[in-house]
Design a protein around this motif. Structure first.
Motif, PDB file in Angstrom:
ATOM      1  N   PRO A   1       0.739  -0.955   0.319  1.00 25.05           N
ATOM      2  CA  PRO A   1       0.157   0.124   0.330  1.00 25.05           C
ATOM      3  C   PRO A   1       0.864   0.984   0.237  1.00 25.05           C
ATOM      4  N   LEU A   2       2.193   1.543   0.798  1.00 24.52           N
ATOM      5  CA  LEU A   2       2.255   2.528   0.694  1.00 24.52           C
ATOM      6  C   LEU A   2       3.384   2.656  -0.820  1.00 24.52           C
ATOM      7  N   ALA A   3       4.090   1.609  -1.221  1.00 24.46           N
ATOM      8  CA  ALA A   3       4.642   2.001  -2.970  1.00 24.46           C
ATOM      9  C   ALA A   3       3.117   1.862  -4.180  1.00 24.46           C
ATOM     10  N   ASP A   4       2.162   1.840  -3.570  1.00 27.13           N
ATOM     11  CA  ASP A   4       0.455   2.953  -4.245  1.00 27.13           C
ATOM     12  C   ASP A   4       0.571   3.523  -4.418  1.00 27.13           C
ATOM     13  N   ARG A   5       1.287   4.405  -3.375  1.00 22.48           N
ATOM     14  CA  ARG A   5       0.915   5.750  -2.316  1.00 22.48           C
ATOM     15  C   ARG A   5       2.469   6.190  -3.409  1.00 22.48           C
ATOM     16  N   PHE A   6       2.974   5.990  -3.100  1.00 23.41           N
ATOM     17  CA  PHE A   6       3.951   6.730  -2.748  1.00 23.41           C
ATOM     18  C   PHE A   6       5.720   6.432  -3.811  1.00 23.41           C
ATOM     19  N   GLY A   7       4.342   5.381  -4.308  1.00 25.58           N
ATOM     20  CA  GLY A   7       5.561   4.627  -5.839  1.00 25.58           C
ATOM     21  C   GLY A   7       7.214   3.621  -5.462  1.00 25.58           C
ATOM     22  N   LYS A   8       7.221   3.158  -5.596  1.00 26.30           N
ATOM     23  CA  LYS A   8       7.657   1.420  -5.784  1.00 26.30           C
ATOM     24  C   LYS A   8       9.515   2.317  -5.153  1.00 26.30           C
ATOM     25  N   LYS A   9      10.125   2.944  -6.402  1.00 28.40           N
ATOM     26  CA  LYS A   9      11.467   3.073  -5.689  1.00 28.40           C
ATOM     27  C   LYS A   9      11.511   4.120  -4.292  1.00 28.40           C
ATOM     28  N   THR A  10      10.681   4.617  -4.151  1.00 26.25           N
ATOM     29  CA  THR A  10      10.904   5.457  -3.227  1.00 26.25           C
ATOM     30  C   THR A  10      10.519   4.121  -1.774  1.00 26.25           C
ATOM     31  N   VAL A  11      10.156   3.479  -2.047  1.00 27.26           N
ATOM     32  CA  VAL A  11       9.396   2.095  -0.630  1.00 27.26           C
ATOM     33  C   VAL A  11      10.418   1.420  -0.802  1.00 27.26           C
ATOM     34  N   ILE A  12      10.811   0.772  -1.499  1.00 22.64           N
ATOM     35  CA  ILE A  12      12.621   0.263  -2.030  1.00 22.64           C
ATOM     36  C   ILE A  12      13.461   0.837  -1.098  1.00 22.64           C
ATOM     37  N   SER A  13      14.128   2.826  -1.967  1.00 20.17           N
ATOM     38  CA  SER A  13      14.938   3.079  -1.262  1.00 20.17           C
ATOM     39  C   SER A  13      14.962   3.364   0.787  1.00 20.17           C
ATOM     40  N   THR A  14      13.751   3.683   1.128  1.00 22.23           N
ATOM     41  CA  THR A  14      13.758   3.948   1.731  1.00 22.23           C
ATOM     42  C   THR A  14      13.876   2.729   3.171  1.00 22.23           C
ATOM     43  N   SER A  15      13.109   2.231   2.781  1.00 18.92           N
ATOM     44  CA  SER A  15      13.119   0.457   3.019  1.00 18.92           C
ATOM     45  C   SER A  15      14.500  -0.192   3.385  1.00 18.92           C
ATOM     46  N   LEU A  16      15.400   0.018   2.746  1.00 14.76           N
ATOM     47  CA  LEU A  16      17.189   0.010   2.679  1.00 14.76           C
ATOM     48  C   LEU A  16      18.092   0.660   3.284  1.00 14.76           C
ATOM     49  N   ILE A  17      17.573   1.834   3.117  1.00 11.07           N
ATOM     50  CA  ILE A  17      18.732   2.861   3.677  1.00 11.07           C
ATOM     51  C   ILE A  17      17.986   2.519   4.857  1.00 11.07           C
ATOM     52  N   ALA A  18      16.974   3.761   5.678  1.00 15.44           N
ATOM     53  CA  ALA A  18      16.993   3.131   6.952  1.00 15.44           C
ATOM     54  C   ALA A  18      17.488   2.824   7.974  1.00 15.44           C
ATOM     55  N   THR A  19      17.664   1.235   7.509  1.00 17.13           N
ATOM     56  CA  THR A  19      17.965  -0.227   7.939  1.00 17.13           C
ATOM     57  C   THR A  19      19.308  -0.521   8.338  1.00 17.13           C
ATOM     58  N   ILE A  20      19.705   0.570   7.762  1.00 14.34           N
ATOM     59  CA  ILE A  20      21.561   1.001   7.621  1.00 14.34           C
ATOM     60  C   ILE A  20      22.143   0.961   8.982  1.00 14.34           C
ATOM     61  N   PRO A  21      21.783   2.552   9.810  1.00  9.64           N
ATOM     62  CA  PRO A  21      22.182   2.809  11.074  1.00  9.64           C
ATOM     63  C   PRO A  21      21.596   1.854  12.077  1.00  9.64           C
ATOM     64  N   LEU A  22      20.451   0.931  11.462  1.00 12.02           N
ATOM     65  CA  LEU A  22      19.760   0.370  12.759  1.00 12.02           C
ATOM     66  C   LEU A  22      20.466  -1.181  12.777  1.00 12.02           C
ATOM     67  N   ALA A  23      21.490  -1.434  11.531  1.00  9.06           N
ATOM     68  CA  ALA A  23      22.067  -3.154  11.354  1.00  9.06           C
ATOM     69  C   ALA A  23      23.033  -2.466  12.753  1.00  9.06           C
ATOM     70  N   ILE A  24      23.835  -1.547  11.750  1.00  9.95           N
ATOM     71  CA  ILE A  24      25.409  -1.028  12.679  1.00  9.95           C
ATOM     72  C   ILE A  24      25.203  -1.329  14.315  1.00  9.95           C
ATOM     73  N   ILE A  25      23.740  -0.382  15.118  1.00  8.46           N
ATOM     74  CA  ILE A  25      23.920  -0.548  16.238  1.00  8.46           C
ATOM     75  C   ILE A  25      24.173  -1.528  16.655  1.00  8.46           C
ATOM     76  N   LEU A  26      22.486  -2.616  16.181  1.00 11.37           N
ATOM     77  CA  LEU A  26      21.916  -3.633  16.393  1.00 11.37           C
ATOM     78  C   LEU A  26      23.820  -4.894  17.445  1.00 11.37           C
ATOM     79  N   PRO A  27      25.066  -4.847  16.819  1.00 11.95           N
ATOM     80  CA  PRO A  27      25.263  -6.091  17.493  1.00 11.95           C
ATOM     81  C   PRO A  27      26.140  -5.564  19.130  1.00 11.95           C
ATOM     82  N   HIS A  28      25.916  -4.174  19.111  1.00 10.49           N
ATOM     83  CA  HIS A  28      26.627  -2.921  20.513  1.00 10.49           C
ATOM     84  C   HIS A  28      25.603  -3.060  21.370  1.00 10.49           C
TER      85      HIS A  28
END
Length: 405
Positions: free
Chosen positions: A287-314
């Motif tokens: 539904p988010l992709a239908d509203r905001f576009g597929k590229k927007t959802v794909i890029s936001t999903s993966l880029i927003a994960t970066i800091p969270l993943a790096i912090i997780l092991p610490h």
């Protein structure tokens, strides 16, 4: 991609604005996806049971999982390619029939070779189901392709998330024979898919009557150079996401036991939360992709994960639980969207694109499981988790994707 090419592709892929999704079919195919992927989860959940009852080595256990996922990943694009040329509605219940036979073997065959043959049948059943199930979701989508694909994919992610519960409540008390319970699940899926296949066949007849030239047009779809580069980018993004998910799904249990001193039961709660939130994220991604576009959802999903993943092991266990919840949700919002994106890049190859994207995830998951396990043996589980936390940085490549497809 030129503006003329984009307009042509949008014209090819844009559904009728007055066409509503066929929700009864979407929910039914999603339920069957849940059944199918919960059956796949049985194999992973049985690893400790098979190790104990059949005295298997870790290498033998790893090869069972490898056989299941590689057969599925290799065959999915093949099934999709063949069905693009000649749709086969009734192959869906046939696929789950293979899974039913495989489950019976998994429950009662006492030999290692027999187990390998059984999981191979399960892999074939999954390979048949996934591209054709995705095609059904595409056909029933109406004017909401993102939502439709999310409804379909959330069933599969929910089925996968059940693995920790299957282990705790079914296989631990019942042992290897507990897999026979899921043969009933496979039978239920077969019955549901017979109904879906009838709708599928009738839908094909209607399409052929409305547009006789459609099949010929779809079969002659040309793949432009810019589309090929976009597909390569999508495949790299799938690699980054799948290997990170494989690290968490297969090894975070061991990490939490070693680093936090968790019991097996407590570690399973963390893993279940991660997988369950991934299923929720999968649903909202469409539904988010239908509203905001597929590229927007794909890029936001993966880029927003970066800091969270790096912090997780610490972090400490409390923050680790919170971060796993967020990572599972955010990262998986892109799961169904990448499938739709690939389908709309090459609109005449719906089955092949579905088989390629989802099948690749299965194959990469199998390879990632083995590779990450070997890496953990070399450097330790803690260092492996720290290293893999930088993998989502590859998500930055999503910014290079064409926006309008």
């Amino acid at each position: 991609m030129s503006s003329l090419a984009i307009q042509k592709r949008q014209h090819q892929t844009k559904p009728n604005s007055n066409q509503n999704p066929v929700y009864r079919i979407l929910f039914l195919i999603s339920l069957c996806h849940l059944f199918n992927d919960s059956i796949q989860a049985v194999v992973v959940a049985m690893f400790p049971i098979l190790e104990l009852e059949m005295n298997l080595t870790y290498t033998q256990i790893g090869f069972i999982g490898f056989s299941l996922n590689m057969v599925s990943s290799v065959m999915q694009p093949v099934v999709g390619l063949v069905s693009d040329k000649k749709p086969m509605p009734y192959i869906l219940p046939l696929g789950l029939t293979l899974s039913f036979i495989g489950l019976i073997g998994l429950a009662f065959i006492p030999t290692y070779i027999g187990i390998i043959v059984s999981v191979t049948l399960l892999g074939l059943g999954s390979a048949v189901f996934h591209p054709e199930g995705s095609r059904v979701a595409y056909m029933a989508a109406g004017n909401k392709r993102g939502l439709a694909q999310s409804i379909y994919q959330v069933g599969g992610n929910t089925g996968q998330a059940l693995a920790p519960l299957i282990t705790a409540f079914i296989l631990v008390p019942l042992g290897q024979k507990g897999a026979s319970i899921f043969a009933l699940v496979a039978l239920a899926a077969v019955l549901c898919l017979i109904f879906v296949s009838r709708w599928y066949a009738n839908h094909l007849k209607l399409v052929q009557k409305k547009n006789i030239k459609k099949k010929a047009t779809d079969g002659q779809t040309k793949i432009m150079k810019s589309v090929i580069w976009a597909l390569i980018t999508i495949l790299i993004l799938i690699f980054a996401r799948t290997w990170y998910l494989s690290a968490i799904s297969h090894y975070y249990t061991f990490y939490s036991i070693e680093v936090y001193g968790f019991t097996i039961e407590k570690s399973q709660i963390f893993l279940f939360t991660f997988l369950a939130m991934g299923a929720v994220g999968t649903f909202f991604g469409g539904p988010l992709a239908d509203r905001f576009g597929k590229k927007t959802v794909i890029s936001t999903s993966l880029i927003a994960t970066i800091p969270l993943a790096i912090i997780l092991p610490h972090t400490n266990p409390i923050w680790a639980f919170i971060l796993l919840t967020l990572i599972g949700f955010i990262m998986m919002t892109s799961f169904s969207v990448t499938v739709v994106y690939a389908q709309e890049l090459v609109p005449g190859k719906i089955g092949m694109m579905s088989g390629l994207t989802v099948g690749l995830a299965f194959g990469l998951g199998a390879i990632g499981s083995v590779a990450l396990g070997n890496f953990a043996d070399l450097v330790g589980i803690e260092m492996m988790m720290m290293t893999i936390s930088f993998l989502p940085i590859l998500g930055m490549l999503a910014l290079l994707l064409p926006k309008n497809v």
